[in-house]
Design a protein around this motif. Structure first.
Motif, PDB file in Angstrom:
ATOM      1  N   GLU A   1       0.813  -1.224   0.000  1.00  0.00           N
ATOM      2  CA  GLU A   1       0.000   0.000   0.000  1.00  0.00           C
ATOM      3  C   GLU A   1       0.848   1.277   0.000  1.00  0.00           C
ATOM      4  OE1 GLU A   1      -2.958   0.346  -0.645  1.00  0.00           O
ATOM      5  OE2 GLU A   1      -4.257  -1.195   0.209  1.00  0.00           O
ATOM      6  N   LYS A   2       2.158   1.136  -0.129  1.00  0.00           N
ATOM      7  CA  LYS A   2       3.066   2.291  -0.140  1.00  0.00           C
ATOM      8  C   LYS A   2       2.850   3.152   1.107  1.00  0.00           C
ATOM      9  CE  LYS A   2       3.084   2.473  -5.208  1.00  0.00           C
ATOM     10  NZ  LYS A   2       2.820   3.330  -6.400  1.00  0.00           N
ATOM     11  N   ALA A   3       2.808   2.508   2.244  1.00  0.00           N
ATOM     12  CA  ALA A   3       2.538   3.177   3.520  1.00  0.00           C
ATOM     13  C   ALA A   3       3.779   3.168   4.398  1.00  0.00           C
ATOM     14  CB  ALA A   3       1.381   2.481   4.237  1.00  0.00           C
ATOM     15  N   GLU A   4       3.838   4.099   5.326  1.00  0.00           N
ATOM     16  CA  GLU A   4       5.002   4.232   6.199  1.00  0.00           C
ATOM     17  C   GLU A   4       4.972   3.284   7.389  1.00  0.00           C
ATOM     18  OE1 GLU A   4       5.757   9.027   5.417  1.00  0.00           O
ATOM     19  OE2 GLU A   4       4.753   8.362   7.250  1.00  0.00           O
ATOM     20  N   ASP A   5       3.766   2.965   7.868  1.00  0.00           N
ATOM     21  CA  ASP A   5       3.649   2.157   9.084  1.00  0.00           C
ATOM     22  C   ASP A   5       2.242   1.581   9.131  1.00  0.00           C
ATOM     23  OD1 ASP A   5       4.337   0.981  11.466  1.00  0.00           O
ATOM     24  OD2 ASP A   5       4.611   2.843  12.580  1.00  0.00           O
ATOM     25  N   GLY A   6       2.000   0.689  10.105  1.00  0.00           N
ATOM     26  CA  GLY A   6       0.673   0.101  10.203  1.00  0.00           C
ATOM     27  C   GLY A   6       0.449  -0.616  11.513  1.00  0.00           C
ATOM     28  N   PHE A   7      -0.789  -1.035  11.717  1.00  0.00           N
ATOM     29  CA  PHE A   7      -1.151  -1.835  12.886  1.00  0.00           C
ATOM     30  C   PHE A   7      -2.180  -2.866  12.452  1.00  0.00           C
ATOM     31  CE2 PHE A   7      -2.826  -3.011  17.007  1.00  0.00           C
ATOM     32  CZ  PHE A   7      -1.695  -2.936  17.832  1.00  0.00           C
ATOM     33  N   ALA A   8      -2.096  -4.057  13.047  1.00  0.00           N
ATOM     34  CA  ALA A   8      -2.988  -5.162  12.695  1.00  0.00           C
ATOM     35  C   ALA A   8      -3.985  -5.416  13.811  1.00  0.00           C
ATOM     36  CB  ALA A   8      -2.181  -6.428  12.412  1.00  0.00           C
ATOM     37  N   PHE A   9      -5.242  -5.605  13.438  1.00  0.00           N
ATOM     38  CA  PHE A   9      -6.339  -5.722  14.397  1.00  0.00           C
ATOM     39  C   PHE A   9      -7.033  -7.081  14.302  1.00  0.00           C
ATOM     40  CE2 PHE A   9      -5.628  -1.272  13.656  1.00  0.00           C
ATOM     41  CZ  PHE A   9      -5.801  -0.688  14.910  1.00  0.00           C
ATOM     42  N   ALA A  10      -7.835  -7.366  15.322  1.00  0.00           N
ATOM     43  CA  ALA A  10      -8.524  -8.651  15.406  1.00  0.00           C
ATOM     44  C   ALA A  10      -9.605  -8.810  14.346  1.00  0.00           C
ATOM     45  CB  ALA A  10      -9.128  -8.827  16.803  1.00  0.00           C
ATOM     46  N   SER A  11     -10.120  -7.700  13.820  1.00  0.00           N
ATOM     47  CA  SER A  11     -11.161  -7.759  12.797  1.00  0.00           C
ATOM     48  C   SER A  11     -11.135  -6.479  11.973  1.00  0.00           C
ATOM     49  CB  SER A  11     -12.549  -7.926  13.435  1.00  0.00           C
ATOM     50  OG  SER A  11     -12.937  -6.725  14.103  1.00  0.00           O
ATOM     51  N   GLY A  12     -11.831  -6.501  10.857  1.00  0.00           N
ATOM     52  CA  GLY A  12     -11.912  -5.312  10.021  1.00  0.00           C
ATOM     53  C   GLY A  12     -12.584  -4.158  10.731  1.00  0.00           C
ATOM     54  N   MET A  13     -13.646  -4.440  11.475  1.00  0.00           N
ATOM     55  CA  MET A  13     -14.344  -3.367  12.174  1.00  0.00           C
ATOM     56  C   MET A  13     -13.518  -2.809  13.324  1.00  0.00           C
ATOM     57  SD  MET A  13     -16.840  -2.433  10.511  1.00  0.00           S
ATOM     58  CE  MET A  13     -17.118  -1.112  11.700  1.00  0.00           C
TER      59      MET A  13
ATOM     60  N   ARG B   1     -11.018 -18.343   6.492  1.00  0.00           N
ATOM     61  CA  ARG B   1     -10.498 -19.104   7.627  1.00  0.00           C
ATOM     62  C   ARG B   1     -10.374 -18.278   8.898  1.00  0.00           C
ATOM     63  NH1 ARG B   1      -5.223 -20.905   4.382  1.00  0.00           N
ATOM     64  NH2 ARG B   1      -5.312 -18.649   4.092  1.00  0.00           N
ATOM     65  N   VAL B   2      -9.817 -17.080   8.776  1.00  0.00           N
ATOM     66  CA  VAL B   2      -9.506 -16.285   9.965  1.00  0.00           C
ATOM     67  C   VAL B   2     -10.014 -14.858   9.793  1.00  0.00           C
ATOM     68  CG1 VAL B   2      -7.464 -17.663  10.514  1.00  0.00           C
ATOM     69  CG2 VAL B   2      -7.226 -15.592   9.116  1.00  0.00           C
ATOM     70  N   MET B   3     -10.073 -14.139  10.913  1.00  0.00           N
ATOM     71  CA  MET B   3     -10.491 -12.745  10.885  1.00  0.00           C
ATOM     72  C   MET B   3      -9.293 -11.837  11.133  1.00  0.00           C
ATOM     73  SD  MET B   3     -14.112 -12.890  12.907  1.00  0.00           S
ATOM     74  CE  MET B   3     -14.611 -11.290  12.243  1.00  0.00           C
ATOM     75  N   GLY B   4      -9.388 -10.628  10.623  1.00  0.00           N
ATOM     76  CA  GLY B   4      -8.319  -9.669  10.846  1.00  0.00           C
ATOM     77  C   GLY B   4      -8.650  -8.333  10.227  1.00  0.00           C
ATOM     78  N   GLY B   5      -7.984  -7.290  10.710  1.00  0.00           N
ATOM     79  CA  GLY B   5      -8.139  -5.955  10.160  1.00  0.00           C
ATOM     80  C   GLY B   5      -6.780  -5.276  10.079  1.00  0.00           C
ATOM     81  N   LEU B   6      -6.630  -4.363   9.155  1.00  0.00           N
ATOM     82  CA  LEU B   6      -5.352  -3.685   8.952  1.00  0.00           C
ATOM     83  C   LEU B   6      -5.572  -2.202   8.721  1.00  0.00           C
ATOM     84  CD1 LEU B   6      -3.940  -6.335   6.477  1.00  0.00           C
ATOM     85  CD2 LEU B   6      -2.942  -5.862   8.723  1.00  0.00           C
ATOM     86  N   VAL B   7      -4.720  -1.390   9.320  1.00  0.00           N
ATOM     87  CA  VAL B   7      -4.667   0.039   9.016  1.00  0.00           C
ATOM     88  C   VAL B   7      -3.214   0.378   8.727  1.00  0.00           C
ATOM     89  CG1 VAL B   7      -5.094   2.388   9.794  1.00  0.00           C
ATOM     90  CG2 VAL B   7      -6.600   0.559  10.560  1.00  0.00           C
ATOM     91  N   VAL B   8      -2.954   0.940   7.555  1.00  0.00           N
ATOM     92  CA  VAL B   8      -1.604   1.362   7.199  1.00  0.00           C
ATOM     93  C   VAL B   8      -1.664   2.787   6.679  1.00  0.00           C
ATOM     94  CG1 VAL B   8      -0.810  -0.979   6.678  1.00  0.00           C
ATOM     95  CG2 VAL B   8      -1.785   0.414   4.860  1.00  0.00           C
ATOM     96  N   GLY B   9      -0.553   3.512   6.830  1.00  0.00           N
ATOM     97  CA  GLY B   9      -0.548   4.885   6.346  1.00  0.00           C
ATOM     98  C   GLY B   9       0.565   5.716   6.930  1.00  0.00           C
TER      99      GLY B   9
END
Length: 390
Positions: free
Chosen positions: A71-83, A211-219
């Motif tokens: 995503e051409k992002a500087e950093d990010g965090f991964a979450f348990a779900s999209g919401m 199979r699994v759930m997850g969410g991501l925010v990068v930027g």
């Protein structure tokens, strides 16, 4: 082979002394220190190192390294779900008195956050129509801090001109958040247009196999720092196992997306000729209202096709009940083709007026086109449509 395809495969966590080819699972809640001084230094951010898997974990770090590259992002965090990702990207950066400008066509749970959750905290919002970009500036107030959009939207596939939106956010110095779940970084890269944060439900195409759930925010690094602080102390982090699964899934993302798009386009072209349908929507159909915009900012049209069955809700219900192969579930982005009736499931908590405003009619069907033979997908849908009698 594009650079993204290579990096999605070759970015890996540092190998251990065992010299493994595929990164192992780090199923540990915490990490050890050599001595008291190292523990102090890591907690004080004077030395790099993992502390606790709610904060960071090698499996999660590998996934984030890949997604930041894609995503051409500087950093990010991964979450348990999209919401959890959607919520945290707003909750970490907004405070009482702030105003959010959002596209009217947002996911049902995002709508609930804006109308029910954030409203309790004194955070207001306005909805803007993608079909009327000339009205957006009039909705920006001195309290406006953030713009939140999906492109393509769920489920109506409405597009937002990301280049225009980037210019708008720069003009008013706003934070632009784009949900890129439907397109994925394979089809479009919102940061190319000035997007500050890109959000994903990794449960969908990132995993791709239900199979699994997850969410991501990068930027932007400065914004992710605030989101990381919020997440570190509220605890919505992704599990190491889910991160491991999703990171491995990214190795095939490009191939899967290409097949999803090929199947979806063929299905949409066939369905356009079916008299049992009132409308067929797919971004890369010439009949799509925003076809030129889709061609401008997306490499292919994505894996979602929507159509309206004649007979409204009864017609839609009959169609769904007569399917033989296609799965009836609310997920999407799976290897298996999925049918969803948004008005009675994913967007059922919206009022009828709110659904109409976003084009969610009683007969609207969302098809997440899978990787099966396109002939089998078409055959199942056509035989079900033939049995609609209302």
């Amino acid at each position: 082979m594009s650079d993204k395809e290579t990096k999605a495969i070759r970015i890996q966590a540092k190998r251990s002394q065992n010299r493994e080819h595929s990164v192992p699972l780090y199923l540990t809640s915490s990490f050890m220190f050599e001595d008291a001084e190292q523990a102090r230094a890591v907690f004080a951010n004077e030395e790099e190192g993992n502390i606790y898997s709610r904060f960071s974990n090698p499996n999660v770090d590998e996934l984030l390294d890949k997604m930041c590259y894609l995503e051409k992002a500087e950093d990010g965090f991964a979450f348990a779900s999209g919401m959890a990702a959607v919520f945290s990207s707003m909750a970490a950066l907004l405070q009482s008195g702030d105003h959010v400008l959002a596209a009217r066509a947002v996911f049902g749970s995002t709508h609930q956050l804006l109308t029910s959750v954030f409203a309790k905290w004194g955070i207001t919002h306005s909805y803007a129509d993608a079909s009327a970009p000339e009205t957006w500036e009039s909705l920006i107030t001195p309290a406006t801090k953030m713009i939140v959009v999906e492109s393509p939207s769920n489920p109506g596939l409405e597009l937002i001109d990301l280049e225009w939106l980037g210019e708008l956010k720069r003009k008013y110095n706003l934070i632009l958040v784009v949900d890129n779940c439907f397109a994925t970084p394979i089809l479009q890269t919102p940061t190319d247009y000035g997007t500050d944060l890109v959000v994903h439900s990794a449960t969908k195409y990132m995993d791709g196999q239900g199979r699994v759930m997850g969410g991501l925010v990068v930027g932007r690094k400065d914004l992710i720092a605030e989101i990381r602080f919020f997440a570190r102390h509220t605890g919505p982090a992704m599990s190491p196992f889910n991160a491991w699964v999703i990171s491995k899934s990214l190795e095939t993302l490009s191939l899967r997306i290409e097949r999803h798009c090929e199947n979806a386009l063929q299905l949409a072209q066939v369905l356009e000729k079916n008299d049992a349908l009132e409308e067929v929507r797919y971004p890369f159909l010439p009949s799509f209202p925003q076809y030129e915009l889709a061609k401008k900012q997306m490499k292919q049209g994505g894996g979602i096709v929507t159509f309206s069955v004649k007979g409204g809700y009864k017609g839609a219900q009959q169609f769904i009940d007569n399917l033989k192969m296609i799965s009836i579930t609310s997920n999407l982005g799976d290897t298996r083709t999925i049918v969803t009736h948004p008005a009675s499931t994913t967007h059922s908590k919206l009022t009828e007026e709110e659904r109409q405003a976003t084009g969610i009619t009683p007969g609207l069907i969302r098809i997440s086109v899978g990787l099966e033979s396109i002939n089998d997908i078409i055959e199942d849908i056509e035989q079900a449509l033939e049995k609609v009698t209302v």
